[in-house]
Enzyme design. Sequence first.
Site, PDB file in Angstrom:
ATOM      1  N   LYS A  20     -13.139   7.631  -0.940  1.00 53.06           N
ATOM      2  CA  LYS A  20     -12.010   7.572  -0.038  1.00 53.06           C
ATOM      3  C   LYS A  20     -11.346   6.288   0.034  1.00 53.06           C
ATOM      4  O   LYS A  20     -12.096   5.351   0.214  1.00 53.06           O
ATOM      5  CB  LYS A  20     -12.539   8.003   1.360  1.00 53.06           C
ATOM      6  N   CYS A  80      -0.093   5.427   0.986  1.00 49.26           N
ATOM      7  CA  CYS A  80      -0.379   6.174   2.130  1.00 49.26           C
ATOM      8  C   CYS A  80       0.691   6.602   3.273  1.00 49.26           C
ATOM      9  O   CYS A  80       1.280   5.436   3.603  1.00 49.26           O
ATOM     10  CB  CYS A  80      -1.566   5.508   2.958  1.00 49.26           C
TER      11      CYS A  80
HETATM   12  O1  RRO Z   1      -5.761   9.066   5.075  1.00 50.49           O
HETATM   13  C1  RRO Z   1      -4.726   9.492   5.095  1.00 50.49           C
HETATM   14  O2  RRO Z   1      -3.799   9.974   6.055  1.00 50.49           O
HETATM   15  C2  RRO Z   1      -4.016   9.816   3.815  1.00 50.49           C
HETATM   16  C3  RRO Z   1      -3.955   8.661   3.099  1.00 50.49           C
HETATM   17 BR1  RRO Z   1      -4.883   6.879   2.984  1.00 50.49          BR
HETATM   18  C4  RRO Z   1      -3.257   9.012   1.662  1.00 50.49           C
HETATM   19  O3  RRO Z   1      -2.959   8.140   0.703  1.00 50.49           O
HETATM   20  N1  RRO Z   1      -2.567  10.186   1.529  1.00 50.49           N
HETATM   21  C5  RRO Z   1      -2.668  11.087   2.476  1.00 50.49           C
HETATM   22  O4  RRO Z   1      -1.843  12.153   2.438  1.00 50.49           O
HETATM   23  N2  RRO Z   1      -3.349  10.784   3.577  1.00 50.49           N
END
Ligand code: RRO
Length: 308
Positions: free
Chosen positions: A44, A129
């Site tokens: 993650k 993100c």
């Molecule tokens: O954690 C998120 O909200 C998230 C991330 Br880091 C990302 O790169 N892409 C996404 O759809 N959610």
Amino acid sequence: MSLETSISDKSFTNCLMNASGAKCMTLEELTNLKNAPCGTWITKSCTINPREGNPSPRYVDLALGSINSMGLPNLGFDFYLNYVLEEHLDGNDDLFFSVAGLTLEENVEMLHKIQNSDFSGCVELNLSCPNIPGKPQTGYDFERTHEVLTQVFSFYKKPLGVKLPPYFDMVHFEMMAEILNQFPIKFVTCINSIGNALFIDDEAVVIKPKGGFGGIGGAYVKPTALANVRMFYKLLRKDIAIIGCGGVENGRDVFEHILCGASMVQVGTQLMKDDISVFSRLLNELEEIMKLKNYHSINDFKGKLIEL
Ligand code: RRO
């Protein structure tokens, strides 16, 4: 028949992996992925400090995909660094380490620590993100992306690639490719979720953060994902591998990503909907298609999309 593929100087027994964010936050989830029949797996996206992320509901399955505004929940950089170092001690550096600092300084700090560690796998630097209130997606700011990569590659010497947001304009593909081609990048991952979309059920949004706005994944995004894989395959240096991500529900979808030029294909929404058994199903379905077409390896059709 072989589904083997390679990225940078690493080869993998097959072309499937999870997308960062899908079932890869905790030790239990990462262990499940390690034991699954995918070619590799990724952690993650992390920040220096652990994060709770956004308030729930923040992930919802939709008939044609998913919407999320997780807000980067993660167990913190030290947890993931320790995890990949344990894997290293086990003789395994063929996994991917995703990093998503909230600032350039935070990314630089994490990458310095990885540079100075024994980890020699691939880092996927997340520039896309969409779900942090008040933080723009770096990949949509071309000058900033150039600045980030200049700083990163001034000291970082291990294999590194970037996770990009989807682009929708030919000029933007060209501008981003021109920037990426200036750096010793090993791969790009296309695409992150299509950010800041809105899904409505009856009269209400379905997720809580940001008034219901969130990133869309799954079948909704496949044509956009394929277009991004294809354009970057054409525009980037040939030594930069493409990792396709977006809308992979079956073996045919994997096949199409590879036709467009992907060397590796990530599974996000469908891994969330199913479980890790998704990988053996996708591999079987891909092999069936290859058999029918008399293809023996990924290279027999990688990038060979027929244009009219
Ligand atoms: O954690 C998120 O909200 C998230 C991330 Br880091 C990302 O790169 N892409 C996404 O759809 N959610």
